[in-house]
Write a protein that holds these residues in place. Structure first.
Motif, PDB file in Angstrom:
ATOM      1  N   GLU A 134       5.851  -3.385   8.734  1.00  0.00           N
ATOM      2  CA  GLU A 134       6.508  -2.285   8.763  1.00  0.00           C
ATOM      3  C   GLU A 134       6.896  -0.910   7.093  1.00  0.00           C
ATOM      4  O   GLU A 134       7.407   0.254   6.699  1.00  0.00           O
ATOM      5  CB  GLU A 134       8.177  -1.772   9.421  1.00  0.00           C
ATOM      6  N   TYR A 135       6.777  -2.592   6.610  1.00  0.00           N
ATOM      7  CA  TYR A 135       8.131  -2.417   5.343  1.00  0.00           C
ATOM      8  C   TYR A 135       6.122  -2.761   3.883  1.00  0.00           C
ATOM      9  O   TYR A 135       6.361  -3.362   2.667  1.00  0.00           O
ATOM     10  CB  TYR A 135       8.858  -3.284   4.326  1.00  0.00           C
ATOM     11  N   VAL A 136       5.321  -2.599   4.954  1.00  0.00           N
ATOM     12  CA  VAL A 136       3.802  -2.610   3.580  1.00  0.00           C
ATOM     13  C   VAL A 136       3.529  -1.523   3.181  1.00  0.00           C
ATOM     14  O   VAL A 136       4.058  -0.759   5.100  1.00  0.00           O
ATOM     15  CB  VAL A 136       2.945  -3.843   4.198  1.00  0.00           C
ATOM     16  N   ASP A 137       2.866  -0.748   2.485  1.00  0.00           N
ATOM     17  CA  ASP A 137       1.983   0.245   2.575  1.00  0.00           C
ATOM     18  C   ASP A 137       1.009   0.488   3.640  1.00  0.00           C
ATOM     19  O   ASP A 137       1.378  -0.402   4.226  1.00  0.00           O
ATOM     20  CB  ASP A 137       1.617   0.630   1.236  1.00  0.00           C
ATOM     21  N   SER A 138       0.290   1.540   3.310  1.00  0.00           N
ATOM     22  CA  SER A 138      -0.354   2.399   4.818  1.00  0.00           C
ATOM     23  C   SER A 138      -1.887   0.921   4.323  1.00  0.00           C
ATOM     24  O   SER A 138      -2.213   0.778   5.418  1.00  0.00           O
ATOM     25  CB  SER A 138      -0.342   3.665   4.652  1.00  0.00           C
ATOM     26  N   GLU A 139      -2.276   0.723   3.630  1.00  0.00           N
ATOM     27  CA  GLU A 139      -3.486   0.460   3.207  1.00  0.00           C
ATOM     28  C   GLU A 139      -3.614  -1.199   3.457  1.00  0.00           C
ATOM     29  O   GLU A 139      -3.948  -2.152   3.717  1.00  0.00           O
ATOM     30  CB  GLU A 139      -3.581   0.118   1.377  1.00  0.00           C
ATOM     31  N   THR A 140      -2.428  -1.747   2.504  1.00  0.00           N
ATOM     32  CA  THR A 140      -1.604  -3.296   3.298  1.00  0.00           C
ATOM     33  C   THR A 140      -1.285  -3.338   4.674  1.00  0.00           C
ATOM     34  O   THR A 140      -2.223  -4.504   5.404  1.00  0.00           O
ATOM     35  CB  THR A 140       0.161  -3.592   2.869  1.00  0.00           C
ATOM     36  N   ASN A 141      -1.014  -2.387   4.864  1.00  0.00           N
ATOM     37  CA  ASN A 141      -1.221  -2.645   6.909  1.00  0.00           C
ATOM     38  C   ASN A 141      -2.616  -2.540   7.481  1.00  0.00           C
ATOM     39  O   ASN A 141      -2.725  -3.276   8.067  1.00  0.00           O
ATOM     40  CB  ASN A 141      -0.606  -0.970   7.423  1.00  0.00           C
ATOM     41  N   LYS A 142      -3.509  -1.690   6.878  1.00  0.00           N
ATOM     42  CA  LYS A 142      -4.960  -1.912   7.172  1.00  0.00           C
ATOM     43  C   LYS A 142      -5.568  -2.795   7.324  1.00  0.00           C
ATOM     44  O   LYS A 142      -6.428  -3.767   7.979  1.00  0.00           O
ATOM     45  CB  LYS A 142      -5.729  -0.777   6.474  1.00  0.00           C
ATOM     46  N   VAL A 143      -5.051  -3.704   5.713  1.00  0.00           N
ATOM     47  CA  VAL A 143      -5.708  -5.161   5.533  1.00  0.00           C
ATOM     48  C   VAL A 143      -5.472  -5.349   7.063  1.00  0.00           C
ATOM     49  O   VAL A 143      -6.064  -7.070   6.812  1.00  0.00           O
ATOM     50  CB  VAL A 143      -5.155  -5.302   4.093  1.00  0.00           C
ATOM     51  N   MET A 144      -3.654  -6.724   6.997  1.00  0.00           N
ATOM     52  CA  MET A 144      -3.299  -7.329   7.931  1.00  0.00           C
ATOM     53  C   MET A 144      -4.282  -6.916   9.191  1.00  0.00           C
ATOM     54  O   MET A 144      -4.491  -7.802  10.328  1.00  0.00           O
ATOM     55  CB  MET A 144      -1.595  -6.353   8.310  1.00  0.00           C
ATOM     56  N   ALA A 145      -4.154  -5.190   9.527  1.00  0.00           N
ATOM     57  CA  ALA A 145      -4.351  -5.256  11.191  1.00  0.00           C
ATOM     58  C   ALA A 145      -6.135  -5.838  11.132  1.00  0.00           C
ATOM     59  O   ALA A 145      -6.263  -6.181  11.905  1.00  0.00           O
ATOM     60  CB  ALA A 145      -4.478  -3.896  11.209  1.00  0.00           C
ATOM     61  N   MET A 146      -6.504  -5.621   9.881  1.00  0.00           N
ATOM     62  CA  MET A 146      -8.153  -6.841  10.074  1.00  0.00           C
ATOM     63  C   MET A 146      -8.180  -7.762  10.062  1.00  0.00           C
ATOM     64  O   MET A 146      -8.972  -8.433  11.028  1.00  0.00           O
ATOM     65  CB  MET A 146      -9.076  -5.546   8.813  1.00  0.00           C
TER      66      MET A 146
END
Length: 790
Positions: free
Chosen positions: A420-432
């Motif tokens: 929840e504490y990372v920005d949307s771009e990092t959220n995408k990286v993590m999701a990938m």
């Protein structure tokens, strides 16, 4: 000013080297003639060059190394003198008559080395004398290099266990005491360097201090090499003494470097058994010390130690390593209230890696670390520091790399909270990263609850977060991300149809929030997963109507209809039409006529109202014809309605060639091989004749506009359809009709207005060869083809 200073320093260094070399020359002459008095005189004058205060540590080191090389030669001379009968004790006293203290102490150390080797006095006494005498030099740079020389010449002469200089029962303590005392004095000199010179040159001095740090650190390396320093000695004497010096010096550079030295030079086993003592020092360090790096290195070493052998793991449990490290990190973060978030996250990342190596079975420990990280992040909001964000990715990737199983990771209740504490771009990286882990390990996620938790984790790919605009995203990256989500949806599977239906509903709920850009990627895999479920439900033991509240094909088709409708808003009518036809075919296999008819109706509405591009219309009509031809579930009335519509659409296409091909394709709707009630030869013939008329009209139009009739390709294609139905036994298609069509094509090809088309000529020649081949077969086939003249 700076340039002048550098030039002056070069001059002073050159002068120092020149003076040193000149006196070294006279010293060599004295050595060659065995003149001890002159050798001592010129060596003292040579060493006087080291008394300078004008050189930076780097330049001073160059001068020192030249002197060091000369001292090795002098030492060899002293050895020879003792062999020739000169008393080493007298020699030891003689060098102390040198006029200046610095040359005197260098000579004393050199003779002391020979004195210890002679074994005329215990090594411990000589070493104690030397280390005490060196206190006479308190200038930081000169003192450091002098003590470094003492350390260098004595390292192979310590009264260690097994050494030729071993003394009495306390021999190890003597060796330790010497090294520790030298280390303590060197550290004091090193720390004192920061106070030499004006305040404006502080940065320059700190750089110079960093260059000299290895001189101090070498003492710890020597300590670690002493054979007699076992775990008990290290725990009770060495570590407390070293830590006391580190803490009391209250200097940032020294504390950071020496703590790192301790971690690097002493064995992992020692660190594990003295963890409490070592960790107790961290909160006492200066607030500006980079504790995160030092502590992270300690945890990294312990992690590697744990990974090296399973036999050492009980030791970690015995000393409660996790608990001690966890408490220490908590205290450090509490003590340094202004510690940047990067530092805290780095510490938790290292602790999590340690935990996963040492206690892979204790998910509660891993979750505890993540919980502590969430608590620290809660006061920060979204992370904007790129380095901190990278550490969060490392933190979240660690459990995935360890367990290779997202299902295990989903048991960590604090895992989603960290994301929840990372920005949307990092959220995408993590999701990938998560999706790639699932695909790489072929992980089975088989319950709706787990799927829901997973899709909540990868929501950065499922929908726009924080109102982030899609326009900022690279198109290729976006496609790759959405294709990954599509592959993930295809991987979700459960043999229990009830649970599988729940999974589909869960996925649908999440992907429908994705907006029009994502739906064309995510709806098709969901539709095909649902159709896979429909086939599961068609098993022989399944009740097609199902029990009340249970999953039935009808229920799945209702969900599919609602799902495909969402593509209208994209808009993606061609995709929606393809999916409707796929569903119609599945409904056909399930013998659900009303459902299949409804899907066809929706496809026809889309065709009429949404698909206006002529190429898209041609593709769509051929898809409709192909699907409708395979349908067996329709009654006469419904099939006639749908067939009539399809032929009507075919005849209304924009281009005549497209019309012709669509109309002759419709002929297959009236002749289905494996169904006797769907063989209407008359209507097949009507379609083919209509196609011929359209082909003829196309040629006339071409003649009117271009002055040539164009290619005969359409006629040859229709001829092939005639042959197909002729072979299938359609009585309406006879040899005479085929013969007349062949003659028509031949006449057209010979016509002056016909434009040459090698492809059409070859196609026609190939068709004629086929007829000839069939005639030569003999039997019933040959007899059937006999009347046709080619």
């Amino acid at each position: 000013m700076m340039v002048d200073g550098v030039e002056d320093e070069e001059k002073w260094l050159a002068a120092g080297i020149a003076g040193l070399q000149q006196n070294a020359f006279y010293m060599h002459r004295a050595l060659d003639s065995n003149n001890l008095r002159d050798a001592l005189k010129y060596s003292a004058q040579m060493l006087s060059e080291l008394r300078t205060s004008k050189l930076s540590p780097q330049k001073y080191y160059q001068l020192y190394m030249r002197a060091f090389d000369e001292l090795r030669k002098l030492e060899m001379f002293f050895k020879e003198e003792t062999r020739r009968g000169c008393s080493i004790i007298d020699l030891y006293e003689l060098v102390q008559h040198a006029g200046n203290i610095l040359p005197r102490l260098y000579l004393l150390c050199t003779v002391g080395s020979v004195y210890i080797k002679s074994k005329e006095a215990p090594a411990k006494d000589v070493l104690k004398d030397l280390v005490e005498m060196c206190r006479g030099i308190q200038h930081p740079v000169r003192g450091l290099f002098l003590r470094s020389y003492l350390s260098q010449i004595s390292r192979d002469k310590l009264p260690d266990i097994g050494s030729e200089y071993e003394g009495d029962a306390d021999t190890v303590n003597d060796a330790m005491e010497f090294v520790l005392q030298n280390f303590t004095e060197m550290n004091k000199l090193w720390v004192r360097m920061q106070h030499q010179g004006p305040a404006r040159e502080k940065d320059k001095r700190e750089k110079e201090r960093s260059e000299l740090r290895d001189l101090v650190g070498k003492n710890l390396h020597v300590l670690s090499q002493i054979e007699g320093v076992d775990l008990d000695t290290y725990k009770e004497t060495v570590l407390p003494r070293v830590l006391e010096q580190v803490v009391n010096c209250k200097d940032e550079i020294a504390q950071c470097y020496l703590m790192d030295c301790i971690i690097q030079v002493f064995p992992d086993e020692y660190h594990l058994q003295t963890l409490e003592i070592l960790l107790g020092a961290f909160p006492q360090l200066q607030p500006s010390v980079d504790i995160k790096t030092v502590l992270s290195r300690l945890m990294e070493r312990l992690s590697n130690y744990a990974a090296s052998s399973t036999e050492v793991l009980p030791e970690f449990l015995q000393v409660e390593a996790f608990s001690k490290l966890n408490n220490a990190i908590g205290k450090v973060i509490e003590a340094q209230a202004d510690m940047p978030i990067l530092g805290a996250v780095t510490l938790y990342s290292s602790l999590l890696t340690f935990t996963l190596h040492v206690h892979p079975d204790r998910l509660d420990y891993a979750d505890q670390v993540l919980g502590a990280c969430v608590k620290k992040l809660s006061g920060e909001g979204k992370l904007e520091d790129n380095r901190a964000t990278k550490q969060i990715v490392a933190l979240l990737s660690a459990p995935l790399d360890k367990y290779n199983d997202i299902v295990t990771v989903l048991k960590l209740s604090n895992y989603p909270s960290v994301m929840e504490y990372v920005d949307s771009e990092t959220n995408k990286v993590m999701a990938m990263v998560i999706i790639q882990s699932i695909m790489k390990n072929n992980t089975q996620i088989s319950t709706a609850d787990k799927v829901g938790a997973l899709f909540e984790l990868i929501k950065g790919l499922i929908r726009d977060l924080d109102g982030a605009a899609h326009d900022q995203v690279d198109e290729d990256d976006f496609k790759e991300e959405q294709n990954s989500v599509a592959r993930l949806i295809q991987m979700l599977q459960n043999d229990d149809t009830e649970e599988m239906f729940k999974i589909i509903c869960t996925v649908r709920k999440h992907i429908l929030t994705g907006g029009p850009k994502r739906l064309p990627f995510t709806v098709p895999p969901l539709v095909f997963s649902s159709l896979k479920l429909v086939r599961q439900l068609q098993g022989p033991e399944e009740n097609p109507f199902g029990e009340e509240g249970s999953t039935t094909p009808k229920k799945v088709f209702q969900l599919l209809n609602q799902t495909i409708e969402t593509l209208y808003g994209v808009p993606a009518p061609e995709l929606a039409l393809r999916l409707y036809l796929q569903c119609a075919e599945a409904a056909n296999d399930s013998d659900l006529e009303p459902v299949a008819y409804e899907f066809f109706t929706q496809a026809y509405i889309l065709y009429e109202e949404e698909i206006s591009d002529s190429r898209a219309q041609v593709t769509a009509i051929h898809l409709i014809i192909g699907t409708l031809q395979r349908m067996h579930v329709f009654g006469v009335e419904n099939r006639d309605t749908l067939t009539h519509k399809a032929t009507g659409y075919s005849a209304k296409l924009l281009k005549k060639p497209d019309q012709c091909r669509a109309v002759y394709a419709c002929s297959h709707l009236f002749w289905v091989d494996d169904q006797d009630n769907m063989k209407d030869g008359e209507r097949v013939l009507l379609c083919l004749k209509r196609a011929l008329r359209i082909a003829n009209a196309a040629q006339q139009m071409s003649n009117a506009t271009r002055g040539s009739t164009g290619s005969v390709t359409l006629f040859v294609e229709i001829l092939n359809k005639y042959l197909y139905f002729f072979e299938k036994g359609n009585t309406q298609i006879n040899a005479a009709a085929i013969q007349s069509l062949i003659e028509l094509i031949t006449a057209e090809m010979q016509s002056e207005s016909n434009s040459p088309d090698p492809a059409a000529d070859a196609f026609f020649a190939s068709t004629l060869r086929y007829i000839q081949f069939q005639k030569q077969k003999g039997g019933a086939v040959g007899e059937k083809y006999e009347p046709i003249k080619v």
